[in-house]
Design an enzyme around this catalytic site. Structure first.
Site, PDB file in Angstrom:
ATOM      1  N   ARG A  35       3.062  14.202  -7.799  1.00  0.00           N
ATOM      2  CA  ARG A  35       3.164  13.565  -9.104  1.00  0.00           C
ATOM      3  C   ARG A  35       1.787  13.305  -9.691  1.00  0.00           C
ATOM      4  O   ARG A  35       0.791  13.181  -8.989  1.00  0.00           O
ATOM      5  CB  ARG A  35       4.008  12.300  -9.050  1.00  0.00           C
ATOM      6  CG  ARG A  35       3.464  11.159  -8.250  1.00  0.00           C
ATOM      7  CD  ARG A  35       4.446   9.997  -8.282  1.00  0.00           C
ATOM      8  NE  ARG A  35       3.908   8.819  -7.634  1.00  0.00           N
ATOM      9  CZ  ARG A  35       4.585   7.698  -7.487  1.00  0.00           C
ATOM     10  NH1 ARG A  35       5.829   7.594  -7.948  1.00  0.00           N
ATOM     11  NH2 ARG A  35       4.046   6.658  -6.886  1.00  0.00           N
ATOM     12  N   GLY A  91       0.807  -1.219   0.000  1.00  0.00           N
ATOM     13  CA  GLY A  91       0.000   0.000   0.000  1.00  0.00           C
ATOM     14  C   GLY A  91       0.839   1.266   0.000  1.00  0.00           C
ATOM     15  O   GLY A  91       2.068   1.244   0.092  1.00  0.00           O
ATOM     16  N   ARG A 148      -1.775  -0.548  -9.687  1.00  0.00           N
ATOM     17  CA  ARG A 148      -0.684  -1.421 -10.103  1.00  0.00           C
ATOM     18  C   ARG A 148      -1.164  -2.864 -10.210  1.00  0.00           C
ATOM     19  O   ARG A 148      -2.267  -3.202  -9.763  1.00  0.00           O
ATOM     20  CB  ARG A 148       0.446  -1.377  -9.061  1.00  0.00           C
ATOM     21  CG  ARG A 148       0.902   0.036  -8.695  1.00  0.00           C
ATOM     22  CD  ARG A 148       0.601   0.339  -7.221  1.00  0.00           C
ATOM     23  NE  ARG A 148       0.844   1.748  -6.886  1.00  0.00           N
ATOM     24  CZ  ARG A 148       2.042   2.294  -6.783  1.00  0.00           C
ATOM     25  NH1 ARG A 148       3.110   1.546  -6.938  1.00  0.00           N
ATOM     26  NH2 ARG A 148       2.173   3.564  -6.507  1.00  0.00           N
ATOM     27  N   ASP A 168       4.285  -4.439  -7.497  1.00  0.00           N
ATOM     28  CA  ASP A 168       3.662  -3.235  -6.940  1.00  0.00           C
ATOM     29  C   ASP A 168       4.192  -1.968  -7.587  1.00  0.00           C
ATOM     30  O   ASP A 168       3.713  -0.870  -7.280  1.00  0.00           O
ATOM     31  CB  ASP A 168       3.857  -3.174  -5.420  1.00  0.00           C
ATOM     32  CG  ASP A 168       5.313  -3.289  -5.010  1.00  0.00           C
ATOM     33  OD1 ASP A 168       5.880  -4.381  -5.204  1.00  0.00           O
ATOM     34  OD2 ASP A 168       5.893  -2.314  -4.501  1.00  0.00           O
ATOM     35  N   ASN A 169       5.157  -2.100  -8.504  1.00  0.00           N
ATOM     36  CA  ASN A 169       5.705  -0.942  -9.210  1.00  0.00           C
ATOM     37  C   ASN A 169       5.380  -0.964 -10.698  1.00  0.00           C
ATOM     38  O   ASN A 169       5.991  -0.237 -11.478  1.00  0.00           O
ATOM     39  CB  ASN A 169       7.225  -0.875  -9.039  1.00  0.00           C
ATOM     40  CG  ASN A 169       7.644  -0.615  -7.606  1.00  0.00           C
ATOM     41  OD1 ASN A 169       6.908   0.007  -6.851  1.00  0.00           O
ATOM     42  ND2 ASN A 169       8.816  -1.095  -7.220  1.00  0.00           N
ATOM     43  N   ASP A 188       7.051   4.895 -10.071  1.00  0.00           N
ATOM     44  CA  ASP A 188       7.917   4.596  -8.929  1.00  0.00           C
ATOM     45  C   ASP A 188       9.395   4.599  -9.309  1.00  0.00           C
ATOM     46  O   ASP A 188      10.036   3.559  -9.415  1.00  0.00           O
ATOM     47  CB  ASP A 188       7.521   3.270  -8.271  1.00  0.00           C
ATOM     48  CG  ASP A 188       6.205   3.388  -7.527  1.00  0.00           C
ATOM     49  OD1 ASP A 188       5.785   4.517  -7.251  1.00  0.00           O
ATOM     50  OD2 ASP A 188       5.593   2.356  -7.230  1.00  0.00           O
ATOM     51  N   LYS A 193       3.728  12.565  -2.604  1.00  0.00           N
ATOM     52  CA  LYS A 193       4.632  11.475  -2.213  1.00  0.00           C
ATOM     53  C   LYS A 193       5.637  12.032  -1.210  1.00  0.00           C
ATOM     54  O   LYS A 193       6.361  12.986  -1.510  1.00  0.00           O
ATOM     55  CB  LYS A 193       5.347  10.931  -3.446  1.00  0.00           C
ATOM     56  CG  LYS A 193       6.244   9.729  -3.168  1.00  0.00           C
ATOM     57  CD  LYS A 193       6.835   9.221  -4.476  1.00  0.00           C
ATOM     58  CE  LYS A 193       7.776   8.049  -4.246  1.00  0.00           C
ATOM     59  NZ  LYS A 193       8.389   7.592  -5.520  1.00  0.00           N
ATOM     60  N   ARG A 248       3.846   6.110   1.888  1.00  0.00           N
ATOM     61  CA  ARG A 248       4.277   7.511   2.005  1.00  0.00           C
ATOM     62  C   ARG A 248       3.675   8.367   0.893  1.00  0.00           C
ATOM     63  O   ARG A 248       4.242   9.384   0.505  1.00  0.00           O
ATOM     64  CB  ARG A 248       5.802   7.612   1.991  1.00  0.00           C
ATOM     65  CG  ARG A 248       6.467   6.998   0.767  1.00  0.00           C
ATOM     66  CD  ARG A 248       7.957   7.226   0.809  1.00  0.00           C
ATOM     67  NE  ARG A 248       8.595   6.596  -0.329  1.00  0.00           N
ATOM     68  CZ  ARG A 248       9.695   7.050  -0.921  1.00  0.00           C
ATOM     69  NH1 ARG A 248      10.248   8.151  -0.495  1.00  0.00           N
ATOM     70  NH2 ARG A 248      10.236   6.414  -1.921  1.00  0.00           N
TER      71      ARG A 248
END
Length: 489
Positions: free
Chosen positions: A173, A87, A180, A249-250, A259, A110, A90
């Site tokens: 961003r 998750g 993802r 996850d990226n 990422d 971020k 940050r």
């Protein structure tokens, strides 16, 4: 701007897809960078452009009423090992903004502090990784690579303890999506088919609406994501880019680069090059990126199996057939891109050997990836000029050039036109590791953003280079080479 349009479609899905969370206020926010061109595209009111209102928004200190912050939930395979809950540890999704065409873009902070997914982290980002992501993501955009983008960066006034104390910063961003492969893994791992269907239907509606009319929308979704990733990875490979941490996850469902952690552009060409100090086995090396993308997509396909067909065997068969299209699409896209780089208007399978032989020569000579292709246009009329200086084995270079020149001649296109095409697709400037490191060092230790701003300006037009910017394009000297970059968590 009167056309400013805001949605909160992901937040409105509620749990378990995301959790409400507010940013943690920072001490003394200061502007580092702002992107007016992107702000205009998003129709962001000018009251947030380099103003106090913008500073408090992009630092997370004061949020306007059109913001609805949430932390997105996802899982992921990290270096091949499944972690059921990761998750946004940050990052916070603030809202979705529509551009003039109606395309929605996520607006995300971020480094905005702890979230329900922070685990033991502080949820903050050091200045260095924020500046790196700002430069590299905007450079990728200028190079024509699908990517998240940087709208703003602010210094927080707080210090973070990493290996040493570092100034904190926040990057804002923008992406078509922050969803993802790991997002689907998180939902699938809960085993609730209805939640999975709700999420898949949402992704189709928002990102791939054409799939909704398919006989099997979820198989069509898999095919669309496979195609987007195949083209994206080919783009990475063609410019010598190494993502560095291609965990599930990226990997974006929308086919964007997301990422920017231990990422880098290669200097000397080496298919086994890695930049993450964690990647001891070369899992995410330049040459492995297509294979890893295919592996990641197989993990995505696994999450969709309950939706693709009621019979597991049938679902596996259909998903497997769809996954098999990745290699062909990726290889075809890479062939066309590399063909363009060496001056071919339309590369064919017969040109694969010519391209492979050049890459082998470059690897043997440790030729600089970007400079070799940039200089190659000067070798069109004369093999002894241009890229010749990159090759230690003059005989092998001359032999390759003879085959290349014969192939160019068969096109019946004027040399000047071929050279122009090559210069239009081979960048004169990339974000060099050593230059980024210098910019970060100056910003961190001296508060000096001069080099950062210089790089940022130059990287907006990577296919042209002024005399004043020429030093920024030079490869590193041996003592300037950087072997590891870091994600900054």
């Amino acid at each position: 701007m009167s056309n400013f349009t805001v949605q909160h479609s992901l937040a409105d899905l509620g749990t378990p897809f995301s959790l409400p969370c507010n940013p943690t206020p920072v001490a003394v926010p200061q502007w580092l960078a702002f992107n007016p061109e992107l702000a205009a595209q998003l129709q962001l009111p000018e009251s947030y452009w380099l103003t106090d209102a913008g500073l408090t928004l992009f630092s997370g200190n004061t949020l306007p009423d059109w913001v609805k912050p949430v932390a997105h939930a996802y899982a992921g395979h990290q270096f091949g090992h499944f972690v059921p809950q990761l998750g946004d540890g940050r990052a916070l999704l603030l809202a979705e903004l529509a551009d003039s065409s109606g395309q929605l873009f996520d607006l995300q902070l971020k480094g905005a502090g702890q979230t329900p997914f922070s685990r033991r982290g502080d949820g903050r980002a050091p200045l260095g990784p924020v500046l790196r992501e700002y430069l590299v993501s905007e450079a990728m955009h200028a190079l024509g690579v699908p990517t998240t983008r940087a709208l703003a960066a602010v210094l927080t006034g707080d210090w973070l303890q990493r290996e040493t104390a570092e100034p904190g910063a926040i990057i804002t961003r923008v992406a078509k999506s922050h969803i993802r492969i790991g997002s689907f893994q998180y939902i699938a791992n809960h085993g609730d088919r209805e939640q999975l269907k709700t999420f898949a239907d949402y992704v189709i509606q928002r990102h791939y609406p054409e799939c909704a009319d398919s006989a099997n929308p979820y198989l069509a979704l898999l095919s669309a994501v496979v195609s987007a990733q195949a083209k994206l990875i080919a783009k990475w490979m063609s410019i010598g880019f190494i993502h560095g941490v291609m965990n599930t996850d990226n990997m974006s469902i929308a086919g964007e680069t997301i990422d920017y952690g231990p990422c880098a552009f290669m200097d000397a060409f080496n298919p086994a090059q890695v930049y993450s100090f964690i990647d001891k086995q070369g899992r995410y090396a330049w040459g492995n990126q297509p294979r890893i993308a295919s592996w990641n997509l197989a993990r995505f396909a696994e999450t969709l199996l309950p939706l693709i067909a009621t019979q597991p065997e049938q679902a596996v068969e259909q998903a497997t057939a769809t996954l098999h299209s990745f290699n062909a699409e990726n290889e075809a896209a890479f062939l066309q891109l590399m063909g363009e780089k060496i001056g071919l208007k339309a590369a064919t399978k017969d040109d694969e050997g010519l391209i492979r032989d050049l890459l082998n020569l470059m690897s043997a000579s440790k030729a600089d990836f970007s400079q070799t292709f940039r200089l190659l246009s000067r070798s069109v009329p004369d093999a002894s000029q241009g890229a010749a200086i990159q090759f230690a084995d003059s005989g092998s270079w001359q032999s390759w050039c003879a085959s290349w020149h014969a192939r160019l001649a068969a096109q019946n296109i004027a040399s000047e036109q071929v050279q122009q095409q090559m210069d239009n697709c081979n960048p004169a400037l990339i974000p060099r590791n050593h230059q980024i490191a210098r910019a970060i060092e100056r910003a961190t230790t001296e508060g000096d953003l001069t080099l950062f701003n210089c790089l940022h300006t130059a990287l907006k037009t990577p296919f042209t280079l002024s005399e004043a910017q020429a030093d920024l394009a030079l490869p590193p000297k041996p003592e300037q080479c950087i072997s590891n970059t870091f994600c900054g968590t």
